[in-house]
Design an enzyme around this catalytic site. Structure first.
Site, PDB file in Angstrom:
ATOM      1  N   TYR A   1      17.547  24.886  15.488  1.00 53.07           N
ATOM      2  CA  TYR A   1      17.838  25.775  17.222  1.00 53.07           C
ATOM      3  C   TYR A   1      17.023  26.070  17.386  1.00 53.07           C
ATOM      4  CZ  TYR A   1      20.474  28.858  19.268  1.00 53.07           C
ATOM      5  OH  TYR A   1      20.913  29.730  20.386  1.00 53.07           O
TER       6      TYR A   1
ATOM      7  N   ASP B   1      27.241  34.773  21.260  1.00 54.46           N
ATOM      8  CA  ASP B   1      28.956  34.566  20.154  1.00 54.46           C
ATOM      9  C   ASP B   1      28.652  36.352  20.688  1.00 54.46           C
ATOM     10  OD1 ASP B   1      27.669  31.962  20.793  1.00 54.46           O
ATOM     11  OD2 ASP B   1      26.951  32.365  18.277  1.00 54.46           O
TER      12      ASP B   1
ATOM     13  N   SER C   1      29.519  35.517  11.895  1.00 48.02           N
ATOM     14  CA  SER C   1      28.380  36.309  11.709  1.00 48.02           C
ATOM     15  C   SER C   1      27.852  37.265  12.696  1.00 48.02           C
ATOM     16  CB  SER C   1      27.083  35.591  11.822  1.00 48.02           C
ATOM     17  OG  SER C   1      26.413  34.999  12.083  1.00 48.02           O
TER      18      SER C   1
END
Ligand code: GLA
Length: 393
Positions: free
Chosen positions: A232, A183, A139
């Site tokens: 998370y 990320d 993603s």
């Protein structure tokens, strides 16, 4: 016979999106972008605590073929989802997409439009070779590839750091995952042949060369990840609670002495979570040094202790992943390290070892892992790549 090891093929992927574009829009695209996925060598759940991480950008990612439109419409086809299409107008309120993947696109567009109201529409075709749901940041690579293609199309003065911040905000606000910035930043700023030490407190980076006689092997456990976002977000809350109880603005500002001193006042889970984060930050710095001095023995110990900490303190590993780590360890011993990588609850393990051991690891895992877990592994040997916003090599 070894299990699946699919080699990435950038030219094939580029042709795929170009031909896909021609098939859907009946003309040639004039823009092409790529942003890599990532594997994190060490430093898990530290980024949103303003800590340290040490990822590499990998040779798999998201590819986009595109062409500028004369209006404010953005129209996207996703080849990996049966050519589903999603579109929205930049002139109107951007509502959630009917598709999961579409929310990453729409969320990123909302943030990009806020920062650069002058952008216009694009026609796009997207495909990627990062396995989805494997914890390798498919993603983030989609968000960064999208930002890179808009940068090129509309000549935006967008930097890697800014792109990473926009993409992270898209996930936090539109998609609903309270992720950190690792990320997106490694996808934007990775350096070929190097691991990137990122200090999430001020976003400064230092790169360290991955020694040429090392191999980075990623093994996909193929555990279906459930409840990832809710678990998370819960971990993040627990860390914030721990910081608050300790009277610091983030766990980055706490050390083990502070933690022990606050033991009585901390709920047991918050204590455990903080213990992971504080010790993991130190392991990242030690791993950076171990890569610089080429000490496989230290790498082995640091990765083992990181995995244990994620299992016992942070509680984000699952049984098949722990099994996979044990199998790999039984082959490499102290000649390399292995640990779960990414947010957890499934996904992949990362192995840093010597190239000679890779075939043995693959063989043993292929023989033993399916028997013990009922799951088939996949292997990806990865090399560190440039990010989509890094200077060309
Ligand atoms: C996910 C998030 C990252 C990071 C990792 C855990 O990949 O997107 O920001 O928190 O989990 O290290």
């Amino acid at each position: 016979m070894l299990s699946e090891e699919v080699r990435p093929d950038p030219q094939f992927m580029q042709q795929k999106v170009i031909q896909g574009y021609e098939a859907v829009f009946g003309q040639k695209p004039d823009l092409l972008s790529f942003a890599p996925g990532r594997v994190n060598l060490i430093g898990e759940h530290t980024d949103y605590n303003r800590g340290f991480v040490l990822p590499i950008a990998i040779d798999r990612g998201t590819y986009i073929a595109a062409k500028v439109r004369n209006d404010e419409q953005v129209c996207v086809y996703a080849l990996d989802f049966d050519c589903q299409s999603d579109s929205c107008s930049l002139n109107e309120r951007i509502a959630p997409s009917p598709f999961g993947w579409g929310n990453y696109v729409r969320g990123t567009l909302v943030e990009l439009r806020n920062a650069y109201p002058q952008i216009g529409g694009l026609d796009m075709v997207i495909s990627g070779d990062v396995p989805q749901g494997a914890g390798l940041s498919s993603s983030a690579s989609l968000e960064i590839a999208l930002l890179a293609v808009f940068r090129d199309a509309y000549h935006l003065p967008l930097t890697g750091v800014e792109a990473a911040k926009l993409a992270q905000r898209a996930e936090n606000k539109f998609v609903g995952c309270a992720c950190g910035i690792m990320d997106q930043l490694i996808s934007a700023q990775g350096k070929s042949g190097h691991a990137m030490l990122l200090d999430c407190a001020d976003l400064s980076v230092s790169h360290t060369k991955i020694p040429e006689d090392y191999a980075v092997l990623v093994i996909n456990s193929h555990v279906k990840r459930g409840l990832v976002d809710s678990e998370y977000n819960l971990r993040r809350k627990q860390c914030e609670q721990a910081a608050q109880c300790m009277g610091v603005d983030s766990l980055r500002s706490a050390n083990l002495t502070d933690l022990h001193a606050s033991r009585e006042s901390l709920p047991p889970l918050a204590y455990q979570r903080a213990h992971h984060v504080i010790t993991e930050n130190q392991r990242v710095l030690d791993m950076f040094n171990a890569l610089q001095t080429g000490s496989l023995d230290s790498i082995s110990r640091l990765m083992a202790s990181s995995h244990r900490s994620m299992k016992e303190d942070f509680e984000v590993t699952v049984e098949p992943i722990d099994t996979l780590v044990e199998i790999v360890k039984s082959v490499i011993g102290s000649r390399g390290g292995v640990r779960m990588t990414g947010g957890g609850f499934g996904g992949c393990v990362v192995v840093v070892t010597t190239p000679e051991l890779v075939a043995q690891v693959e063989q043993k895992v292929t023989q033993v892992y399916p028997k013990m877990t009922g799951l088939q592994p996949s292997f990806y040997q990865c090399s560190a790549q440039q990010g989509a916003f890094s200077e060309p090599k």
